[in-house]
Motif scaffolding. Structure first.
Motif, mmCIF file in Angstrom:
data_model
loop_
_atom_site.group_PDB
_atom_site.id
_atom_site.type_symbol
_atom_site.label_atom_id
_atom_site.label_comp_id
_atom_site.label_asym_id
_atom_site.label_seq_id
_atom_site.Cartn_x
_atom_site.Cartn_y
_atom_site.Cartn_z
ATOM 1 N N MET A 1 1.221 -0.648 -0.189
ATOM 2 C CA MET A 1 -0.048 -0.171 -0.182
ATOM 3 C C MET A 1 1.161 0.852 0.336
ATOM 4 O O MET A 1 0.314 1.956 -0.559
ATOM 5 C CB MET A 1 -0.933 0.265 1.498
ATOM 6 C CG MET A 1 -2.059 1.021 1.406
ATOM 7 S SD MET A 1 -3.407 0.705 -0.704
ATOM 8 C CE MET A 1 -4.496 1.045 0.824
ATOM 9 N N GLU A 2 1.513 0.964 0.701
ATOM 10 C CA GLU A 2 3.492 2.447 1.166
ATOM 11 C C GLU A 2 3.191 2.861 -1.051
ATOM 12 O O GLU A 2 3.758 3.995 -0.907
ATOM 13 C CB GLU A 2 4.265 1.928 2.079
ATOM 14 C CG GLU A 2 5.194 2.937 1.450
ATOM 15 C CD GLU A 2 5.134 4.489 2.684
ATOM 16 O OE1 GLU A 2 5.519 5.216 2.042
ATOM 17 O OE2 GLU A 2 4.503 4.350 3.837
ATOM 18 N N TYR A 3 3.803 1.614 -1.512
ATOM 19 C CA TYR A 3 4.035 2.145 -2.547
ATOM 20 C C TYR A 3 3.340 2.887 -3.419
ATOM 21 O O TYR A 3 3.581 3.065 -4.400
ATOM 22 C CB TYR A 3 4.959 0.968 -3.058
ATOM 23 C CG TYR A 3 6.187 0.560 -2.426
ATOM 24 C CD1 TYR A 3 7.512 0.769 -2.760
ATOM 25 C CD2 TYR A 3 6.178 -0.521 -1.549
ATOM 26 C CE1 TYR A 3 7.734 -0.163 -2.171
ATOM 27 C CE2 TYR A 3 6.738 -1.314 -0.828
ATOM 28 C CZ TYR A 3 8.058 -0.570 -1.465
ATOM 29 O OH TYR A 3 9.015 -1.326 0.113
ATOM 30 N N LEU A 4 2.134 2.108 -3.520
ATOM 31 C CA LEU A 4 0.888 2.976 -3.973
ATOM 32 C C LEU A 4 1.311 4.356 -4.282
ATOM 33 O O LEU A 4 0.446 5.392 -5.059
ATOM 34 C CB LEU A 4 -0.849 2.452 -3.681
ATOM 35 C CG LEU A 4 -0.997 0.929 -4.804
ATOM 36 C CD1 LEU A 4 -2.020 0.334 -4.101
ATOM 37 C CD2 LEU A 4 -0.643 0.985 -5.713
ATOM 38 N N ASN A 5 1.296 4.683 -3.102
ATOM 39 C CA ASN A 5 1.272 6.208 -2.425
ATOM 40 C C ASN A 5 2.110 6.854 -2.855
ATOM 41 O O ASN A 5 2.397 7.639 -3.378
ATOM 42 C CB ASN A 5 1.116 6.350 -0.742
ATOM 43 C CG ASN A 5 -0.498 6.119 -0.462
ATOM 44 O OD1 ASN A 5 -1.588 5.950 -0.438
ATOM 45 N ND2 ASN A 5 -0.198 5.510 0.872
ATOM 46 N N LEU A 7 4.089 6.123 -5.490
ATOM 47 C CA LEU A 7 3.841 6.520 -7.335
ATOM 48 C C LEU A 7 2.421 7.333 -7.262
ATOM 49 O O LEU A 7 3.066 7.510 -8.495
ATOM 50 C CB LEU A 7 2.593 4.655 -7.634
ATOM 51 C CG LEU A 7 3.570 3.459 -7.845
ATOM 52 C CD1 LEU A 7 3.089 2.603 -8.254
ATOM 53 C CD2 LEU A 7 5.545 4.117 -8.920
ATOM 54 N N LYS A 8 1.571 7.713 -6.472
ATOM 55 C CA LYS A 8 0.078 8.614 -7.035
ATOM 56 C C LYS A 8 1.122 10.147 -6.887
ATOM 57 O O LYS A 8 0.994 10.433 -6.672
ATOM 58 C CB LYS A 8 -0.640 8.365 -5.769
ATOM 59 C CG LYS A 8 -1.695 7.285 -6.409
ATOM 60 C CD LYS A 8 -2.583 7.227 -5.264
ATOM 61 C CE LYS A 8 -2.714 7.917 -3.689
ATOM 62 N NZ LYS A 8 -3.987 7.192 -3.005
ATOM 63 N N GLU A 9 2.069 9.931 -6.037
ATOM 64 C CA GLU A 9 2.408 11.156 -5.339
ATOM 65 C C GLU A 9 3.837 10.938 -5.990
ATOM 66 O O GLU A 9 4.503 12.045 -6.546
ATOM 67 C CB GLU A 9 3.095 11.460 -3.628
ATOM 68 C CG GLU A 9 2.792 10.797 -2.864
ATOM 69 C CD GLU A 9 2.817 10.738 -1.311
ATOM 70 O OE1 GLU A 9 3.919 10.732 -1.620
ATOM 71 O OE2 GLU A 9 2.321 10.409 -0.391
#
Length: 148
Positions: A1-5, A7-9
């Protein structure tokens, strides 16, 4: 989940670092004009520098990965700043060298440090180490997720 954030940022952080890098370079080259007794403070940069500085957005994720790998023992803030600054500096030198070599091969490199004794193949200047140390820490701060 941390990696999705992460990528979004990334796009927003890429823009922040690109713009901050441009501004820093214009200010730095303005100081050079003063040393040349040109009081107009004519700073300069290149459009090609935006994506290079934008890559500063990858510093924080890389540092998180390195901290995890090292084990990030509970170190004091000064120790963490020194470690991060040193890693940032090495990563920035590496990116500057690789991007400069790639651009030079295409006749497009906007910098040439060949005249400097601290130059490595005209692509990086080792005497810029303190600048890249500080720039890395700055990029880390401007890309830091702020709690709401």
């Amino acid at each position: 989940m941390e990696y999705l954030n992460v990528l979004k940022e990334l796009p927003g952080n890429f823009m922040k670092c690109g713009i901050a890098g441009w501004c820093l370079e214009v200010m730095f080259t303005s100081v050079e004009s003063v040393l040349a007794r040109d009081w107009r403070l004519m700073g300069r940069t290149s459009l090609l520098m935006f994506p290079i500085y934008g890559c500063g957005a990858f510093l924080s994720p890389a540092l998180k990965l390195i901290d995890f790998w090292i084990g990030d023992q509970k170190v004091s803030l000064p120790e963490q700043l020194i470690r991060h600054g040193m890693i940032d500096m090495v990563l920035i030198f590496t990116a500057e060298y690789i991007s400069g070599a790639w651009l030079r091969a295409r006749g497009m490199c906007p910098w040439d440090y060949s005249a400097s004794r601290a130059s490595v193949n005209g692509l990086i200047r080792l005497d810029f180490a303190p600048l890249w140390f500080a720039t890395g820490l700055l990029f880390e701060q401007i890309t830091k997720k702020r709690s709401k």
